[in-house]
Design a protein around this motif. Structure first.
Motif, short mmCIF file in Angstrom:
data_model
loop_
_atom_site.label_atom_id
_atom_site.label_comp_id
_atom_site.label_asym_id
_atom_site.label_seq_id
_atom_site.Cartn_x
_atom_site.Cartn_y
_atom_site.Cartn_z
N GLN A 116 34.98 -3.14 19.32
CA GLN A 116 35.01 -4.75 19.42
C GLN A 116 35.92 -5.31 20.19
O GLN A 116 35.77 -6.37 20.59
N ARG A 169 27.32 -8.87 12.52
CA ARG A 169 25.75 -9.20 12.72
C ARG A 169 25.09 -8.16 11.41
O ARG A 169 25.75 -7.21 11.08
N ALA A 209 34.18 -5.72 23.39
CA ALA A 209 33.12 -6.83 23.31
C ALA A 209 33.95 -8.27 23.59
O ALA A 209 33.36 -9.24 24.28
N GLN A 210 34.89 -8.35 22.70
CA GLN A 210 35.94 -9.54 22.74
C GLN A 210 36.46 -9.80 24.19
O GLN A 210 36.57 -10.90 24.67
N GLU A 223 29.12 -16.36 18.00
CA GLU A 223 28.23 -15.10 18.34
C GLU A 223 29.11 -13.90 18.72
O GLU A 223 28.91 -12.82 18.64
N GLU A 224 30.59 -14.32 19.40
CA GLU A 224 31.27 -13.23 19.60
C GLU A 224 32.19 -12.90 18.56
O GLU A 224 32.89 -11.90 18.62
N LYS A 230 27.93 -5.72 19.82
CA LYS A 230 27.66 -7.03 19.20
C LYS A 230 26.38 -6.50 18.25
O LYS A 230 26.17 -7.33 17.28
#
Length: 606
Positions: free
Chosen positions: A289, A149, A292-293, A144-145, A562
């Motif tokens: 990104q 999406r 989020a990572q 999910e990471e 995400k």
């Protein structure tokens, strides 16, 4: 007296004790005591040794600091006293029954025994987030990471040529075929080449005739290595991610490569070699990104914001170099400085630019004209890279903030001597200055002298303290969270202005009072603790509160990224678990306590 059956049931309805099995709950209840307090009666005073945890069964309990300022009003199911117990300090607050109240007293030994026996209870009373591995590789990241999406989809009856056109327009290598029953197949560029181009197939035929039916899939809780191994073993480059029958994302070989290559160091390296702002903008577009990572990998909030800010610093220095290449060498020494979140090294996924220029006192009018052009070049480049123009015009392009050193000295001297509202606002911004590129020596003496003058001026310090508490934590009555009442973000919490900024303001006040040079908020709090401006327990509380609030803010932004949304600072508290809401309230109470202590002139040593 021991707890009655109704109170056992009450205790079973209170988090975290609702997680206990009935035998454990009965054993806990047998060791607790029900105590009645009349209105106006004190439960404990500041400075007293607290030997129990208190849980409100009925009535209301007021919590005040040593200045008598109300911090919270507690009703049924709220608890208090744990701060003194867990810090092993005397109480730093006073608890008073403002109406007839019934409390459950849980002796400290019983609480500690329960925390040792129940991880859920232990987690509840530990505001600190558990440390997670800082590794950022495929062995620790969940799908999910990694996944993209909202992948491109079409119906089974869609014509091949239409599917091909959609893939071309989106510049992607696959399209998923779905219908009401869920995921049916996948069509890739390789399928197009092998089944359509090579075999001269009818492009008007439905995609169902050439798709790979029932493709291999994984769930969002799989690990990155699961995707890698599946791709290597089966020779595929696309893995749809499904939850139940629903398609929720897709992982491609490009995604895996990006994860392995995406790091702040890689982005910094690419920016340092960029030929223009457009090339840098293509790199900074990857920052969301990366954020989020970094969040998904469990990095500390201060590490994440430092890495994100390092990229902004590199962009700024590269633009300064390109500006000199275009305009010619600078005629006199200069220093470009950042303020705001970049100055404090606290940038997240939402950042504008706040900057200024200090010039050598040798600068002439013609020289200043050169620096005005340089400032425009850099600020325009920053805007192109996503660091938008400051709405308040706190930028080097504003002639007011592009001045020789002696003018800057007069600015700070004037703000300190006459702390009117504008001076307070400007001083709050400019005390967060940090050199980025140029001659750093232009700022060092200015910083030292300004801190010395500011700390000696009690009127200025008092005005700065008054200005700092304009940002208040969102606490309502009964220890509830006070959300925004109207507008676009109604029923949300502003984790910037009411969450992080109150602590940023406190850190700045401690820096002024102690002549502390760090600009980063966490570093300021640690330095204040070391200098004795914050007690060991008070500093630990505030650092814990800051980490929790800042981490929730980053997790909120990462979740938005995400989901394909633009990150912001507005959190719906209903999205939080009971555990998170409880500890967020506790964090806000800590901040309010510290604000009260600073505004009362008693510091935070109590």
């Amino acid at each position: 007296m021991t707890l009655s059956a109704p109170l056992v049931q009450f205790l079973a309805s209170v988090h975290p004790y609702d997680s206990l099995e009935r035998p454990a709950l009965d054993a806990l209840a047998a060791q607790c005591v029900e105590t009645a307090y009349s209105g106006g009666q004190t439960v404990f005073n500041t400075g007293e040794v607290v030997d129990s945890l208190f849980i409100v069964v009925s009535g209301e309990i007021e919590i005040t600091d040593d200045a008598g300022v109300q911090l919270s009003l507690l009703g049924p199911r709220n608890s208090f006293g744990e701060r003194a117990l867990l810090r092993e300090d005397a109480a730093s607050r006073t608890a008073t029954a403002i109406s007839d109240a019934t409390l459950i007293r849980m002796p400290s030994a019983v609480l500690f025994e329960l925390m040792n026996a129940s991880p859920k209870v232990a987690r509840f009373f530990d505001r600190r987030r558990p440390a997670r591995a800082d590794r950022k590789d495929l062995t620790t990241l969940r799908v999910e990471e990694l996944m993209t999406r909202n992948p491109l989809t079409c119906a089974p009856e869609t014509a091949i040529r239409e599917a091909a056109a959609r893939m071309h327009d989106k510049r992607i290598s696959s399209i998923c075929i779905v219908d009401e029953a869920g995921m049916q197949g996948i069509l890739t560029v390789r399928d197009m080449n092998g089944k359509v181009v090579a075999q001269n197939a009818d492009t008007g035929a439905p995609v169902s005739t050439i798709m790979t039916a029932s493709p291999l899939t994984l769930g969002p809780d799989a690990l990155g290595t699961d995707v890698l191994h599946l791709m290597m073993e089966r020779g595929i480059g696309h893995v749809p991610i499904v939850e139940g029958k629903a398609l929720v994302g897709i992982v491609t070989q490009t995604d895996l490569t990006r994860v392995q290559a995406l790091s702040s160091g890689v982005l910094v390296g690419r920016i340092s070699q960029a030929k223009d702002a457009a090339a840098m903008a293509r790199v900074t577009a990857e920052i969301p990104q990366l954020l989020a990572q970094l969040v998904g990998s469990g990095n500390r909030q201060d590490v994440i914001t430092r890495l994100i800010t390092d990229i902004a610093d590199t962009v700024t220095r590269r633009l300064l170099a390109l500006a000199e290449d275009s305009l010619g060498p600078a005629p006199v020494p200069y220093l470009w400085l950042a303020c705001g979140s970049q100055g404090r090294q606290e940038q997240t996924g939402v950042s504008d630019q706040d900057n200024c220029l200090i010039l050598s006192d040798d600068a002439s009018e013609a020289d200043i004209a050169y620096f005005n052009r340089l400032a425009t070049f850099v600020s325009d480049g920053l805007d192109a890279c996503g660091y938008f123009y400051c709405p308040g015009d706190m930028m080097a392009t504003n002639p007011r903030w592009c001045q020789p050193l002696h003018v800057w000295r007069s600015y700070f001297d004037g703000w300190i001597a006459k702390p009117n509202p504008e001076a307070q606002m400007l001083a709050s911004v400019m005390f967060d200055l940090r050199p980025i590129g140029g001659e750093h020596g232009l700022y060092e003496d200015l910083l030292t002298d300004t801190l010395a003058k500011a700390s000696k001026n009690s009127i200025f310090t008092a005005h700065m303290i008054s200005n700092s508490i304009k940002h208040m934590p969102p606490l309502g009555l009964l220890r509830g969270l006070a959300t925004i009442r109207s507008g676009e973000h109604r029923n949300h919490l502003d984790l910037k202005h009411n969450g992080v900024l109150p602590i940023v303001d406190l850190g700045r006040i401690y820096a002024l009072q102690g002549r502390l040079k760090p600009v980063n908020t966490r570093a300021r709090l640690e330095a204040a603790q070391k200098a004795g401006l914050l007690s060991k327990s008070g500093g630990a509380d505030l650092l814990d509160a800051y980490d929790l609030i800042a981490t929730l803010r980053l997790e909120h932004q990462a979740k938005q990224i995400k989901a394909g949304h633009k990150p912001d600072n507005f959190l719906d508290p209903s999205e939080l678990s009971d555990f998170e809401r409880s500890h967020l309230r506790d964090a806000f109470v800590v901040v309010k306590t510290m604000q009260s202590s600073v505004s009362s002139g008693k510091g935070a040593l109590g």
